[in-house]
Design a protein around this motif. Sequence first.
Motif, PDB file in Angstrom:
ATOM      1  N   LEU A 110       0.844  -1.189   0.000  1.00  0.00           N
ATOM      2  CA  LEU A 110       0.000   0.000   0.000  1.00  0.00           C
ATOM      3  C   LEU A 110       0.884   1.245   0.000  1.00  0.00           C
ATOM      4  CD1 LEU A 110      -2.495  -1.103   2.794  1.00  0.00           C
ATOM      5  CD2 LEU A 110      -3.111  -0.769   0.391  1.00  0.00           C
ATOM      6  N   ALA A 111       0.445   2.271  -0.696  1.00  0.00           N
ATOM      7  CA  ALA A 111       1.085   3.584  -0.641  1.00  0.00           C
ATOM      8  C   ALA A 111       0.087   4.547  -0.017  1.00  0.00           C
ATOM      9  CB  ALA A 111       1.485   4.061  -2.028  1.00  0.00           C
ATOM     10  N   MET A 151       0.032   5.533  -8.361  1.00  0.00           N
ATOM     11  CA  MET A 151       0.014   6.444  -7.221  1.00  0.00           C
ATOM     12  C   MET A 151      -0.237   7.874  -7.683  1.00  0.00           C
ATOM     13  SD  MET A 151       2.967   6.830  -4.270  1.00  0.00           S
ATOM     14  CE  MET A 151       4.175   7.701  -5.303  1.00  0.00           C
ATOM     15  N   ARG A 152      -1.039   8.594  -6.941  1.00  0.00           N
ATOM     16  CA  ARG A 152      -1.282  10.002  -7.238  1.00  0.00           C
ATOM     17  C   ARG A 152      -0.030  10.814  -6.915  1.00  0.00           C
ATOM     18  NH1 ARG A 152      -7.129  11.456  -4.635  1.00  0.00           N
ATOM     19  NH2 ARG A 152      -6.717  13.382  -5.787  1.00  0.00           N
ATOM     20  N   ARG A 153       0.165  11.885  -7.680  1.00  0.00           N
ATOM     21  CA  ARG A 153       1.353  12.716  -7.495  1.00  0.00           C
ATOM     22  C   ARG A 153       1.428  13.262  -6.072  1.00  0.00           C
ATOM     23  NH1 ARG A 153       6.207  13.077  -9.478  1.00  0.00           N
ATOM     24  NH2 ARG A 153       5.395  12.994 -11.602  1.00  0.00           N
ATOM     25  N   ILE A 154       0.310  13.638  -5.489  1.00  0.00           N
ATOM     26  CA  ILE A 154       0.331  14.225  -4.139  1.00  0.00           C
ATOM     27  C   ILE A 154       0.740  13.217  -3.081  1.00  0.00           C
ATOM     28  CG2 ILE A 154      -1.375  16.013  -4.628  1.00  0.00           C
ATOM     29  CD1 ILE A 154      -3.435  14.171  -3.230  1.00  0.00           C
ATOM     30  N   GLY A 174      10.027   7.023  -9.689  1.00  0.00           N
ATOM     31  CA  GLY A 174      11.262   6.827 -10.428  1.00  0.00           C
ATOM     32  C   GLY A 174      11.030   7.142 -11.896  1.00  0.00           C
ATOM     33  N   PRO A 175      11.917   6.689 -12.774  1.00  0.00           N
ATOM     34  CA  PRO A 175      11.739   6.903 -14.210  1.00  0.00           C
ATOM     35  C   PRO A 175      10.408   6.327 -14.695  1.00  0.00           C
ATOM     36  CG  PRO A 175      13.946   6.086 -13.732  1.00  0.00           C
ATOM     37  CD  PRO A 175      13.173   5.967 -12.465  1.00  0.00           C
ATOM     38  N   ARG A 176       9.799   7.018 -15.657  1.00  0.00           N
ATOM     39  CA  ARG A 176       8.527   6.609 -16.251  1.00  0.00           C
ATOM     40  C   ARG A 176       7.431   6.430 -15.204  1.00  0.00           C
ATOM     41  NH1 ARG A 176      12.533   3.558 -18.718  1.00  0.00           N
ATOM     42  NH2 ARG A 176      12.917   4.059 -20.912  1.00  0.00           N
ATOM     43  N   ARG A 177       7.509   7.239 -14.157  1.00  0.00           N
ATOM     44  CA  ARG A 177       6.523   7.235 -13.063  1.00  0.00           C
ATOM     45  C   ARG A 177       6.421   5.873 -12.379  1.00  0.00           C
ATOM     46  NH1 ARG A 177       3.222  11.531 -12.310  1.00  0.00           N
ATOM     47  NH2 ARG A 177       1.595  10.245 -11.388  1.00  0.00           N
TER      48      ARG A 177
END
Length: 293
Positions: A110-111, A151-154, A174-177
């Motif tokens: 989970l994030a 994952m949302r940017r916030i 990381g790279p490529r989100r």
Amino acid sequence: MADTMSSSLEQLSAAMADAVAAASASVVAVHTGRSRASGFAWREGLVVTCEEALPDDADVTVCLPGGASARATLVGRDAGTDIALLRIDGAAPSPIAFDAAPVRVASMALAVGSLAGTPVAAAGVVSLAAPAWRSLRGGDIDARIELGLTMRRIAEGGLALDAQGRAIGMSVFGPRRRVLVIPGATIDRVAAQLAAHGRVPRGYLGLGLQPVKVEPEGIGAMVMSIDRSGPAAAAGLRQGDVIVAWNGEPVRSVQMLLRALGPASVGTVMALSLRRADEPVEAQITIGERPAD
């Protein structure tokens, strides 16, 4: 069968919601004039967040669980490990404790982040669990952990949890989100240095380098500029010198050479093999500490 599956899904759903609720008590939103990210209480009055999401010289406000706001000041930041440490004025959430158990591939993860004090979460699996590695910016990371989730940017800078709801590190892009985890062991090590010194020391040669081809089919690092008060100048290096090996290792790229300048390199002696006007030259340079700027 359907009732059993439904019950299992309900139990899993409840367990995930409970894990997010418990972790969110330590998760905050980090606001500056130009960015929105998340963070979490690391020690009493201290918050860890994602360094890359924190603009330079920005006024920082932290939104606590429940929506109350507090001013924060920057204690220190380390681009190599993507860790920044903030100090909160006034009341602060309870600090999180990281779990040191190994992370397993394909286990649930989970994030957890914060939207102005309200929890946000994403669920997925651990898609990669690999040994320690060094980031492109020269930081030593204790394990390479990637999460298969959106994952949302916030939420960047918030907590990553394992299948049992235990905190394993900080979620970052990381790279490529791709979602990476900065492990708890790395955070504890780097944040302690930031709390004590405001920065993590990095090795410094005092050179501006550019890759060049070296016959027959090799790569070298040509010295384009020299800090006249730096270690390389003291070792006698000159503009136009081409570094072809360091400590007996061929130079395969300038980036590879720079990655060797981690915190542990400060004060050590590096043996350089050079070409100067097509003549071989050997030099030894005592690696300094990169200036604060």
